[in-house]
Write an enzyme that holds these catalytic residues in place. Structure first.
Site, PDB file in Angstrom:
ATOM      1  N   PRO A  90      32.475  79.336  -1.291  1.00  0.00           N
ATOM      2  CA  PRO A  90      31.873  79.677  -2.587  1.00  0.00           C
ATOM      3  C   PRO A  90      32.940  79.895  -3.665  1.00  0.00           C
ATOM      4  CG  PRO A  90      30.988  81.071  -0.827  1.00  0.00           C
ATOM      5  CD  PRO A  90      32.154  80.335  -0.249  1.00  0.00           C
ATOM      6  N   GLU A 117      33.219  86.300   6.403  1.00  0.00           N
ATOM      7  CA  GLU A 117      33.628  86.515   5.009  1.00  0.00           C
ATOM      8  C   GLU A 117      34.675  85.487   4.589  1.00  0.00           C
ATOM      9  OE1 GLU A 117      30.830  88.710   4.981  1.00  0.00           O
ATOM     10  OE2 GLU A 117      31.951  88.602   3.105  1.00  0.00           O
ATOM     11  N   ARG A 159      28.728  57.344   1.270  1.00  0.00           N
ATOM     12  CA  ARG A 159      27.858  56.376   0.578  1.00  0.00           C
ATOM     13  C   ARG A 159      28.636  55.557  -0.448  1.00  0.00           C
ATOM     14  NH1 ARG A 159      26.149  57.872  -4.496  1.00  0.00           N
ATOM     15  NH2 ARG A 159      24.274  56.585  -4.424  1.00  0.00           N
ATOM     16  N   ASP A 174      23.963  55.260  -9.851  1.00  0.00           N
ATOM     17  CA  ASP A 174      23.284  56.528  -9.618  1.00  0.00           C
ATOM     18  C   ASP A 174      23.701  57.571 -10.656  1.00  0.00           C
ATOM     19  OD1 ASP A 174      25.755  57.301  -8.933  1.00  0.00           O
ATOM     20  OD2 ASP A 174      25.382  57.463  -6.787  1.00  0.00           O
TER      21      ASP A 174
HETATM   22  C1  LIG Z   1      35.649  79.681   3.837  1.00  0.00           C
HETATM   23  O1  LIG Z   1      34.944  80.875   3.784  1.00  0.00           O
HETATM   24  C2  LIG Z   1      33.575  80.859   3.677  1.00  0.00           C
HETATM   25  C3  LIG Z   1      32.902  82.083   3.633  1.00  0.00           C
HETATM   26  C4  LIG Z   1      31.515  82.101   3.550  1.00  0.00           C
HETATM   27  C5  LIG Z   1      30.789  80.927   3.516  1.00  0.00           C
HETATM   28  C6  LIG Z   1      31.458  79.717   3.558  1.00  0.00           C
HETATM   29  C7  LIG Z   1      30.669  78.460   3.521  1.00  0.00           C
HETATM   30  O2  LIG Z   1      30.724  77.844   2.250  1.00  0.00           O
HETATM   31  C8  LIG Z   1      29.771  78.252   1.311  1.00  0.00           C
HETATM   32  O3  LIG Z   1      29.050  79.203   1.480  1.00  0.00           O
HETATM   33  C9  LIG Z   1      29.705  77.451   0.065  1.00  0.00           C
HETATM   34  C10 LIG Z   1      30.444  76.319  -0.207  1.00  0.00           C
HETATM   35  N1  LIG Z   1      30.072  75.900  -1.444  1.00  0.00           N
HETATM   36  N2  LIG Z   1      29.135  76.745  -1.944  1.00  0.00           N
HETATM   37  C11 LIG Z   1      28.899  77.712  -1.017  1.00  0.00           C
HETATM   38  C12 LIG Z   1      32.854  79.659   3.638  1.00  0.00           C
END
Ligand SMILES: COc1cccc(COC(=O)c2cn[nH]c2)c1
Length: 244
Positions: A90, A117, A159, A174
């Protein structure tokens, strides 16, 4: 294109072997190898996470396990090539169609699926000493792990590879290729539940049809994603567009 995925849930990546992407694998346009992170643990509990320094909720993925896994999977190949290491998170930079086009030009992608986390930051810092590491977000929300984001990115990239899509033209036309959202599409029947297809699309006048489609794309983009219009280079909007 070679694709490696490191995860504690290998089964989450099975959908990559289905349908279109499965055919691309059969045609050897891409190879997909999924590696179980727990194969790189050495304790009876196969621990991959531990409590965060500094306290706080949740757990952090251990650096030792990731270090061994990445050393094993991301070994330089015959001509010394290393993969682009992609970590869905994220906290990453936005993954866009432009990113997909960049990745589609690379010979080897390796995806590190984080959970909990996140992954101890030293894993990324250490790997960055050997290869380019991209921490990438597919959207502003939090998933439980990176696996679903990998499915999204692999599909968006694959793709674009020649031979993967039956109809390559659609990859070009697209959404986002010209910076605008795709407008509405229609097919038979002409009238369905009292709803008709716009006359212009049945006129056979392709100049008019192209103009109508661009107007629809502009209107939809303005209504749903006005910020995309700021990105458009001035030369991409002609005076007719501006009059809309
Ligand atoms: C690397 O650390 C973490 C921690 C928590 C969740 C994640 C998974 O990725 C997402 O949640 C995500 C990816 N793009 N938007 C959301 C990775």
């Amino acid at each position: 294109m070679r694709i490696d995925v490191l995860t504690i849930f290998p089964e989450y990546l099975e959908p990559l072997r289905a349908a279109l992407l499965g055919k691309a694998i059969d045609k050897k346009l891409i190879s997909v190898d999924v590696h179980d992170l727990r194969d790189y643990t050495h304790d009876v509990h196969k621990a991959v996470d531990d409590s965060p320094y500094g306290g706080g909720p949740g757990m952090v993925m251990k650096p030792q396990v990731w270090g061994e896994a990445l050393d094993d999977v991301c070994k330089p190949d015959a001509d010394g090539t290393l993969p682009r290491l992609i970590v869905p998170t994220p906290a990453g930079q936005p993954f866009t169609q432009e990113t997909a086009r960049e990745y589609a030009r690379l010979p080897w992608l390796a995806f590190a699926c984080g959970r909990y986390e996140g992954i101890d930051q030293r894993v990324v810092d250490d790997a960055a000493g050997r290869m380019q590491v991209d921490e990438v977000s597919i959207g502003d929300y939090v998933l439980v792990g990176g696996e679903v984001a990998v499915l999204v990115m692999v599909e968006a990239v694959a793709r674009l590879l020649p031979g993967v899509l039956g109809n390559p033209a659609s990859a070009e036309q697209d959404s986002f290729s010209d910076g605008l959202l795709e407008g509405p599409s229609y097919t038979r029947p002409e009238l369905w539940r009292g709803l008709a297809v716009p006359d212009v699309l049945r006129s056979g006048n392709h100049k008019l049809i192209d103009r109508w489609r661009r107007d629809q794309a502009l209107e939809r983009t303005f209504a749903r994603r006005p910020e995309l219009l700021d990105r458009l280079a001035d030369d991409q909007l002609d005076k007719h567009d501006r009059a809309l």
